[in-house]
Design an enzyme around this catalytic site. Structure first.
Site, PDB file in Angstrom:
ATOM      1  CB  CYS A  97      -0.929   0.006   1.212  1.00 12.63           C
ATOM      2  SG  CYS A  97      -1.922   1.514   1.330  1.00 12.63           S
ATOM      3  CG  HIS A 181      -3.602  -2.153  -8.921  1.00 11.74           C
ATOM      4  ND1 HIS A 181      -4.435  -1.241  -8.341  1.00 11.74           N
ATOM      5  CD2 HIS A 181      -2.617  -2.394  -8.023  1.00 11.74           C
ATOM      6  CE1 HIS A 181      -3.970  -0.916  -7.139  1.00 11.74           C
ATOM      7  NE2 HIS A 181      -2.868  -1.616  -6.931  1.00 11.74           N
ATOM      8  CD  GLU A 230      -7.628   1.129  -1.964  1.00 11.52           C
ATOM      9  OE1 GLU A 230      -8.134   1.114  -0.824  1.00 11.52           O
ATOM     10  OE2 GLU A 230      -6.471   1.513  -2.175  1.00 11.52           O
ATOM     11  CB  CYS A 239      -5.240   3.789  -4.660  1.00 12.33           C
ATOM     12  SG  CYS A 239      -4.590   2.105  -4.731  1.00 12.33           S
ATOM     13  N   GLY A 242      -2.198   1.964  -6.824  1.00 12.28           N
ATOM     14  CA  GLY A 242      -2.997   2.149  -8.025  1.00 12.28           C
ATOM     15  C   GLY A 242      -2.426   3.219  -8.935  1.00 12.28           C
TER      16      GLY A 242
END
Length: 298
Positions: A97, A181, A230, A239, A242
């Site tokens: 993350c 993703h 998410e 994100c 992302g």
């Protein structure tokens, strides 16, 4: 360089408390995290406790639950200070993350009074640095696009002509940077109801571990806009992984974009750069919100 967090706050977090556990709540572009230290007293919360703590009405409130542990032997060899466990609000452990990495990096660098640190994650050991303007730069490692690394239920070309459609969304780029993703390119983000269409993609049988769904609009050579839905079903204001996936996808599709781009998310911008060694750099803010003591059986 301003160090906003006071040392006694850190000392509380990194000390053992008989009545409960100290925590720090931070955010990266309004992506909220509750951070616990599990080194002196191991911490293995179950799904129910994670949900309760992360609940905005009944608990501390967070998008993700973070536990800091001792690095593994490999992590120590590579210079890691800590191992960061990342738990979604449904209890699912994820590998990466970006926003959380910046928050933990800032916390540790402020505490240790240093400008550089390495954090071990399931996605590898990530190098982070304090920039002069107060933002945090993290090298997020390399992105993988092979089907077995995402993972997918079947072997397909993940970069082009992906037969995956939901309403106005079609033909994404599929990748993994510690978590999976699917990045879709659209002409105008505002015209797409991501909360309507993303769950259909997220739960598609192609993704045995589900997927984070991003929709990206290329603004110019150096800029794109992004929204991300998410796992486990949250429209987030930012994100980091992302954003990395979106810049990677735009370059792999050979759109007319740079290797270094400003990614505009609902809560603000990140700077993402594809490096010459195939790793990817992320620069963005990280901020302290508050700290406290979570009482046992509270």
């Amino acid at each position: 360089m301003k160090r906003k967090l006071k040392r006694d706050i850190y000392n509380n977090l990194f000390s053992k408390q008989a009545d409960g556990r100290y925590f720090i709540k931070m955010h990266g572009l309004e992506n909220h995290f509750v951070i616990f230290d599990g080194r002196k007293s191991p911490y293995f919360p179950d799904e129910g406790e994670i949900k309760r703590v992360c609940d905005n009405n009944l608990g501390i409130g967070a998008d993700q639950f973070i536990i800091l542990n001792q690095p593994t032997d490999l992590g120590l060899t590579l210079g890691a200070t800590i191992f960061m466990r990342l738990l979604n609000i449904d209890g699912l452990e994820v590998g990466a993350c970006g926003n959380a990495t910046r928050c933990v990096a800032k916390l540790l660098m402020d505490y240790l009074n240093t400008t550089g640190i390495k954090i071990e994650t399931l996605a590898g050991v990530l190098s982070c640095d304090y920039l002069d303007d107060g933002r945090i730069q993290c090298n997020m490692g390399t992105i993988k696009h092979e089907a077995e690394h995402i993972p997918l239920s079947k072997n397909i070309d993940t970069l082009n002509n992906v037969n995956l459609t939901a309403g106005p969304l079609s033909n994404p780029v599929l990748s993994n940077i510690g978590n999976p993703h699917a990045t879709f390119f659209v002409n105008e983000i505002e015209s797409v109801n991501i909360e309507k269409w993303a769950p259909l993609i997220q739960k598609n049988a192609l993704f045995p571990e589900q997927v984070n769904v991003g929709i990206a609009e290329i603004i110019d050579h150096h800029t794109l806009k992004l929204e991300v839905f998410e796992r486990p079903g949250i429209l987030t204001k930012a994100c980091g992984s992302g954003a990395c996936a979106a810049v990677y996808a735009a370059n792999k599709r050979q759109y007319k974009v740079a290797s270094k781009m400003k990614v505009i998310l609902p809560a603000g911008p990140l700077t993402i750069e594809l490096m010459s060694d195939n790793s990817i750099s992320m620069i963005g803010p990280a901020e302290y919100i508050f700290s406290g003591l979570l009482l046992d059986n509270a």
